[in-house]
Scaffold this motif. Structure first.
Motif, PDB file in Angstrom:
ATOM      1  N   UNK A   1      13.242  18.357  25.595  1.00  0.00           N
ATOM      2  CA  UNK A   1      11.897  18.138  26.119  1.00  0.00           C
ATOM      3  C   UNK A   1      11.848  18.368  27.624  1.00  0.00           C
ATOM      4  N   UNK A   2      10.701  18.859  28.077  1.00  0.00           N
ATOM      5  CA  UNK A   2      10.447  19.032  29.502  1.00  0.00           C
ATOM      6  C   UNK A   2       9.044  18.539  29.805  1.00  0.00           C
ATOM      7  N   UNK A   3       8.802  18.195  31.053  1.00  0.00           N
ATOM      8  CA  UNK A   3       7.484  17.724  31.457  1.00  0.00           C
ATOM      9  C   UNK A   3       6.431  18.757  31.088  1.00  0.00           C
ATOM     10  N   UNK A   4       5.334  18.273  30.508  1.00  0.00           N
ATOM     11  CA  UNK A   4       4.264  19.152  30.055  1.00  0.00           C
ATOM     12  C   UNK A   4       4.293  19.437  28.568  1.00  0.00           C
ATOM     13  N   UNK A   5       5.386  19.122  27.902  1.00  0.00           N
ATOM     14  CA  UNK A   5       5.466  19.301  26.451  1.00  0.00           C
ATOM     15  C   UNK A   5       4.582  18.281  25.742  1.00  0.00           C
ATOM     16  N   UNK A   6       4.209  18.616  24.511  1.00  0.00           N
ATOM     17  CA  UNK A   6       3.437  17.706  23.657  1.00  0.00           C
ATOM     18  C   UNK A   6       4.102  17.588  22.302  1.00  0.00           C
ATOM     19  N   UNK A   7       4.321  16.353  21.869  1.00  0.00           N
ATOM     20  CA  UNK A   7       4.848  16.080  20.536  1.00  0.00           C
ATOM     21  C   UNK A   7       3.732  15.523  19.664  1.00  0.00           C
ATOM     22  N   UNK A   8       3.567  16.097  18.497  1.00  0.00           N
ATOM     23  CA  UNK A   8       2.654  15.575  17.478  1.00  0.00           C
ATOM     24  C   UNK A   8       3.503  15.266  16.248  1.00  0.00           C
ATOM     25  N   UNK A   9       3.327  14.083  15.672  1.00  0.00           N
ATOM     26  CA  UNK A   9       4.144  13.718  14.532  1.00  0.00           C
ATOM     27  C   UNK A   9       3.367  12.826  13.577  1.00  0.00           C
ATOM     28  N   UNK A  10       3.813  12.799  12.339  1.00  0.00           N
ATOM     29  CA  UNK A  10       3.119  11.986  11.358  1.00  0.00           C
ATOM     30  C   UNK A  10       3.964  11.736  10.135  1.00  0.00           C
ATOM     31  N   UNK A  11       3.540  10.740   9.374  1.00  0.00           N
ATOM     32  CA  UNK A  11       4.157  10.418   8.097  1.00  0.00           C
ATOM     33  C   UNK A  11       3.031  10.207   7.087  1.00  0.00           C
ATOM     34  N   UNK A  12       3.207  10.764   5.927  1.00  0.00           N
ATOM     35  CA  UNK A  12       2.238  10.642   4.840  1.00  0.00           C
ATOM     36  C   UNK A  12       1.817   9.190   4.652  1.00  0.00           C
ATOM     37  N   UNK A  13       0.492   8.954   4.637  1.00  0.00           N
ATOM     38  CA  UNK A  13      -0.132   7.651   4.387  1.00  0.00           C
ATOM     39  C   UNK A  13      -0.041   6.690   5.566  1.00  0.00           C
TER      40      UNK A  13
ATOM     41  N   UNK B   1       0.814  -1.214   0.000  1.00  0.00           N
ATOM     42  CA  UNK B   1       0.000   0.000   0.000  1.00  0.00           C
ATOM     43  C   UNK B   1       0.851   1.269   0.000  1.00  0.00           C
ATOM     44  N   UNK B   2       2.155   1.101   0.051  1.00  0.00           N
ATOM     45  CA  UNK B   2       3.071   2.254   0.017  1.00  0.00           C
ATOM     46  C   UNK B   2       3.983   2.076  -1.199  1.00  0.00           C
ATOM     47  N   UNK B   3       3.583   2.617  -2.351  1.00  0.00           N
ATOM     48  CA  UNK B   3       4.340   2.378  -3.582  1.00  0.00           C
ATOM     49  C   UNK B   3       5.793   2.844  -3.510  1.00  0.00           C
ATOM     50  N   UNK B   4       6.026   3.972  -2.822  1.00  0.00           N
ATOM     51  CA  UNK B   4       7.388   4.506  -2.759  1.00  0.00           C
ATOM     52  C   UNK B   4       7.685   5.001  -1.343  1.00  0.00           C
ATOM     53  N   UNK B   5       8.206   4.126  -0.480  1.00  0.00           N
ATOM     54  CA  UNK B   5       8.525   4.552   0.890  1.00  0.00           C
ATOM     55  C   UNK B   5       9.663   5.551   0.952  1.00  0.00           C
ATOM     56  N   UNK B   6      10.357   5.731  -0.151  1.00  0.00           N
ATOM     57  CA  UNK B   6      11.484   6.655  -0.192  1.00  0.00           C
ATOM     58  C   UNK B   6      11.084   8.032  -0.709  1.00  0.00           C
ATOM     59  N   UNK B   7       9.783   8.315  -0.628  1.00  0.00           N
ATOM     60  CA  UNK B   7       9.294   9.638  -1.030  1.00  0.00           C
ATOM     61  C   UNK B   7       8.024   9.971  -0.236  1.00  0.00           C
ATOM     62  N   UNK B   8       8.158   9.968   1.093  1.00  0.00           N
ATOM     63  CA  UNK B   8       7.038  10.248   1.980  1.00  0.00           C
ATOM     64  C   UNK B   8       7.339  11.486   2.819  1.00  0.00           C
TER      65      UNK B   8
END
Length: 288
Positions: free
Chosen positions: A260-272, A193-200
């Motif tokens: 990072x310190x306590x109370x911080x929030x990280x949001x992250x993602x990768x296409x698809x 389902x990921x035709x090109x993992x080297x272009x995300x």
């Protein structure tokens, strides 16, 4: 079709995102573990869900706890300095061969579970990474056959304590393996389902501000080469994770550095592949 697991520990269940619905597929009869991957489980599940998906109970994807999307990982093999721009921000030359290091599997948590600052740490950093999941046992894989050994992909936040990693003697592993330092998920997305993992596209926000924003097209060594290369030095097993490195924008690379310190929030993602969110909490001694 995207695979996930959900629920509290113990009692996590397998699920599938199918036709934009999160479904409980416990009736499939098998959890998503290394045996599932090794026995062509993804294809068997696809055939099963096409026949039985309409009968599976739906769960609320906004309310469930997403667990790690698979279990049974024997090792996490990480790649250092695999993005050209990250090597530049680190002040290091592009490596002639992949830099390999291990991360303990005891660091694995769900994609939205809290990240706990380690005891004695004061330079905890973030790293959004594409993770490759191995589907069958292999060693000495020819480059042209490497894709046959990839089960799918997920997101990994390679959380790192730079003080342990860089300022203490020895190897990087002790700065990478603290409890909660390997959030993975939310989905295991099958390889086909990921035709090109080297272009995300991939990104990470700290407290709402984008700090990493890049593409796997900046790879120095692509996914197939990494699978081939690592297999020359060790046997890869079903469920093993190859974490392919992080792009520029880590806290260490800022001037002055940001940690990072306590109370911080990280949001992250990768296409698809989806998104994940982790709140940072202070150290708590789980032995007391």
């Amino acid at each position: 079709m995207k695979l996930f697991r959900f629920g509290d520990v113990p009692g996590e269940k397998p699920g599938v995102l199918w036709k934009e619905k999160h479904l409980d597929v416990s009736s499939f009869g098998q959890d998503f573990d290394n045996h599932f991957l090794d026995r062509n489980g993804i294809e068997k599940l696809r055939q099963w869900i096409e026949k039985n998906g309409d009968k599976c109970p739906e769960v609320d994807g906004t309310k469930i706890r997403f667990a790690p999307p698979f279990i049974g990982t024997s090792k996490i093999v990480c790649i250092g300095l695999n993005y050209k721009k990250h090597a530049a921000e680190s002040g290091m030359n592009i490596p002639p061969e992949p830099i390999l290091f291990f991360k303990s599997t005891t660091a694995i948590v769900g994609p939205n579970d809290p990240v706990m600052l380690p005891k004695g740490g004061y330079k905890t950093d973030w790293e959004v990474e594409l993770a490759v999941i191995i589907r069958k046992k292999a060693s000495y894989i020819p480059l042209e056959k490497a894709h046959n050994y990839i089960g799918g992909y997920t997101i990994h936040n390679d959380v790192s304590e730079r003080a342990f990693q860089l300022e203490r003697s020895g190897q990087w592993v002790k700065g990478k393996s603290c409890n909660t330092f390997a959030p993975i998920g939310p989905y295991l997305v099958p390889h086909n389902q990921i035709p090109d993992p080297n272009n995300l596209n991939l990104w990470l926000k700290l407290n709402g501000k984008t700090v990493q924003d890049s593409s796997t097209s900046d790879f120095i060594f692509d996914t197939k080469f990494l699978v081939h290369y690592i297999s020359q030095f060790m046997t890869l097993l079903p469920g093993d994770i190859i974490s392919t490195g992080t792009p520029s924008g880590v806290g260490l690379g800022f001037d002055p550095p940001i940690y990072l310190k306590a109370g911080d929030t990280m949001e992250l993602g990768i296409e698809r592949l989806g998104t994940m969110t982790q709140n940072v909490i202070p150290f708590k001694d789980e032995n007391n």
